[in-house]
Design a protein around this motif. Structure first.
Motif, PDB file in Angstrom:
ATOM      1  N   ALA A  38       4.075   5.938 -14.362  1.00  0.00           N
ATOM      2  CA  ALA A  38       3.740   4.739 -13.497  1.00  0.00           C
ATOM      3  C   ALA A  38       5.179   3.819 -13.118  1.00  0.00           C
ATOM      4  CB  ALA A  38       2.978   3.669 -14.489  1.00  0.00           C
ATOM      5  N   GLY A  39       5.331   3.595 -11.945  1.00  0.00           N
ATOM      6  CA  GLY A  39       6.364   2.601 -11.397  1.00  0.00           C
ATOM      7  C   GLY A  39       7.367   3.356 -11.118  1.00  0.00           C
ATOM      8  N   ASP A  40       7.616   4.655 -11.218  1.00  0.00           N
ATOM      9  CA  ASP A  40       8.829   5.581 -10.597  1.00  0.00           C
ATOM     10  C   ASP A  40       8.808   5.766  -9.185  1.00  0.00           C
ATOM     11  OD1 ASP A  40      10.097   5.705 -13.199  1.00  0.00           O
ATOM     12  OD2 ASP A  40       8.996   7.349 -13.747  1.00  0.00           O
ATOM     13  N   ALA A  93       0.914  -1.244  -0.002  1.00  0.00           N
ATOM     14  CA  ALA A  93       0.106  -0.004  -0.061  1.00  0.00           C
ATOM     15  C   ALA A  93       0.809   1.267  -0.008  1.00  0.00           C
ATOM     16  CB  ALA A  93      -0.908  -0.098   1.328  1.00  0.00           C
ATOM     17  N   ALA A  94       2.093   1.275   0.800  1.00  0.00           N
ATOM     18  CA  ALA A  94       2.797   2.345   0.651  1.00  0.00           C
ATOM     19  C   ALA A  94       3.562   2.512  -0.774  1.00  0.00           C
ATOM     20  CB  ALA A  94       4.176   2.063   1.825  1.00  0.00           C
ATOM     21  N   ALA A  95       3.819   1.435  -1.336  1.00  0.00           N
ATOM     22  CA  ALA A  95       4.347   1.627  -2.782  1.00  0.00           C
ATOM     23  C   ALA A  95       3.437   2.315  -3.699  1.00  0.00           C
ATOM     24  CB  ALA A  95       4.688   0.055  -3.437  1.00  0.00           C
ATOM     25  N   ALA A  96       1.925   1.907  -3.601  1.00  0.00           N
ATOM     26  CA  ALA A  96       0.985   2.465  -4.309  1.00  0.00           C
ATOM     27  C   ALA A  96       0.756   3.928  -3.993  1.00  0.00           C
ATOM     28  CB  ALA A  96      -0.390   1.671  -3.900  1.00  0.00           C
ATOM     29  N   ARG A  97       0.730   4.412  -2.535  1.00  0.00           N
ATOM     30  CA  ARG A  97       0.677   5.658  -2.482  1.00  0.00           C
ATOM     31  C   ARG A  97       1.816   6.716  -2.910  1.00  0.00           C
ATOM     32  NH1 ARG A  97      -2.239   7.715   1.733  1.00  0.00           N
ATOM     33  NH2 ARG A  97      -0.588   9.202   2.448  1.00  0.00           N
ATOM     34  N   ALA A  98       3.001   6.109  -2.706  1.00  0.00           N
ATOM     35  CA  ALA A  98       4.280   6.588  -3.290  1.00  0.00           C
ATOM     36  C   ALA A  98       4.276   6.999  -5.003  1.00  0.00           C
ATOM     37  CB  ALA A  98       5.564   5.763  -3.027  1.00  0.00           C
ATOM     38  N   ASN A  99       3.697   5.852  -5.554  1.00  0.00           N
ATOM     39  CA  ASN A  99       3.299   6.035  -6.979  1.00  0.00           C
ATOM     40  C   ASN A  99       2.598   7.116  -7.331  1.00  0.00           C
ATOM     41  OD1 ASN A  99       3.627   4.375  -9.787  1.00  0.00           O
ATOM     42  ND2 ASN A  99       1.587   4.969  -9.474  1.00  0.00           N
ATOM     43  N   ALA A 100       1.356   7.241  -6.586  1.00  0.00           N
ATOM     44  CA  ALA A 100       0.420   8.141  -6.859  1.00  0.00           C
ATOM     45  C   ALA A 100       0.519   9.559  -6.748  1.00  0.00           C
ATOM     46  CB  ALA A 100      -1.002   7.695  -6.054  1.00  0.00           C
ATOM     47  N   ARG A 101       1.707   9.763  -6.249  1.00  0.00           N
ATOM     48  CA  ARG A 101       2.270  11.293  -5.934  1.00  0.00           C
ATOM     49  C   ARG A 101       2.812  11.768  -7.042  1.00  0.00           C
ATOM     50  NH1 ARG A 101       2.243  12.994  -0.705  1.00  0.00           N
ATOM     51  NH2 ARG A 101       1.830  11.678   0.812  1.00  0.00           N
ATOM     52  N   HIS A 102       3.070  11.123  -8.256  1.00  0.00           N
ATOM     53  CA  HIS A 102       3.467  11.658  -9.466  1.00  0.00           C
ATOM     54  C   HIS A 102       2.863  10.806 -10.675  1.00  0.00           C
ATOM     55  CE1 HIS A 102       6.400   8.590  -8.211  1.00  0.00           C
ATOM     56  NE2 HIS A 102       6.179   8.252  -9.690  1.00  0.00           N
TER      57      HIS A 102
END
Length: 306
Positions: free
Chosen positions: A288-290, A276-285
């Protein structure tokens, strides 16, 4: 220990940042970026950012397929010829309003006679994995290939003692469930479509498990996720909404987090929080996948699982 990501329907992703999106008028983006994308390659990129040794095998074709390969820097990919033009997907961000518009080309049909060679190419990649590896099957199966395509790959990996994570939809997902993958990760809409269940995430997860998945994760965007384990364990993952979230590829980052946790031998709760933390980090920009491990670690305090 390696993560192998299989992508049968990748895309050349094009991102455009516009001061304001004018529907029906001429738009001049402030910046444009092309990337090798689609679910499987997004998972591989996110996993690499998490420090996981990741490889991918992807089906591409035509001039767009050539362009996709040219924009795959940083990814370790074995390319398989599909014989048809690879699709393109557009993500247009109106920076003034924050509204994201996505235009996804359909996955083009692949001739059925190509499946034996494609299957053999993916099988060789699976056979080359060492002990402790994980296989992730992500994205759609192109029309023309058998609905059992993912199920056949699950069977092949399972015969070699390798766990398989599946993120797919439609008939290919339903067929893959019968092969009893170790974990299925789908969003709430995909879960409902596959099971016909509309009674909520837990009911959908139970229906997916009844169809064959050993463990199930149903994601619901800002509402978190629900995990149903092979022993009946239920875990709810919650986190606060992320203002201005740009969720392109966040489901793929979630799957990468699950795979990273499994490769590290982490427990269920730790793995779900990392995902879930990875998904949140991805949604900040937008792209995809960075993500990086530092990005993900910064989100962990806001993610709860229990």
């Amino acid at each position: 220990m390696t993560l192998l990501c299989v992508s049968l329907a990748p895309s050349l992703d094009r991102y455009a940042w516009l001061p304001a999106l004018r529907v029906g008028g001429i738009n001049r983006p402030r910046e444009v970026l092309s990337r090798a994308g689609g679910k499987g390659l997004n998972v591989a990129r996110a996993a690499t950012g998490l420090g996981v040794p990741a490889r991918a095998v992807a089906l591409v074709g035509g001039p767009t397929g050539d362009a996709l390969r040219a924009h795959a820097a940083g990814l370790d990919v074995s390319w398989v010829d599909s014989g048809v033009e690879t699709r393109q997907c557009q993500c247009l961000l109106d920076e003034g309003s924050g509204v994201l518009t996505q235009v996804y080309e359909p996955v083009r049909p692949v001739p059925a006679e190509r499946w034996p060679a494609i299957r053999a190419a993916v099988a060789r990649e699976i056979d080359g994995l060492g002990a402790g590896a994980v296989v992730a099957l992500s994205g759609r199966v192109p029309p023309g290939l058998p609905a059992t395509a993912l199920a056949e790959l699950v069977d092949h990996a399972a015969a070699r003692g390798l766990p398989v994570l599946v993120d797919a939809d439609g008939p290919a997902l339903v067929a893959a469930l019968a092969a009893r993958p170790d974990l299925v990760k789908v969003n709430e809409h995909e879960a409902a479509d596959a099971t016909g269940t509309t009674a909520g995430d837990w009911a959908a997860a139970a229906a997916l498990q009844a169809l064959g998945a050993r463990a199930v994760v149903v994601t619901a965007g800002s509402d978190g996720a629900r995990y149903l384990g092979p022993d009946g364990q239920r875990v709810a993952v919650t986190h606060p909404p992320l203002p201005g979230a740009l969720p392109v590829g966040s489901g793929d980052a979630f799957l990468a987090g699950l795979a990273a946790a499994r490769l590290a031998g982490s427990g269920v709760l730790a793995g779900l929080r990392l995902a879930a933390a990875a998904a949140r980090a991805n949604a900040r920009h937008l792209t995809a996948g960075d993500i990086t491990r530092a990005d993900v670690d910064a989100e962990l305090a806001d993610v709860h699982a229990g």
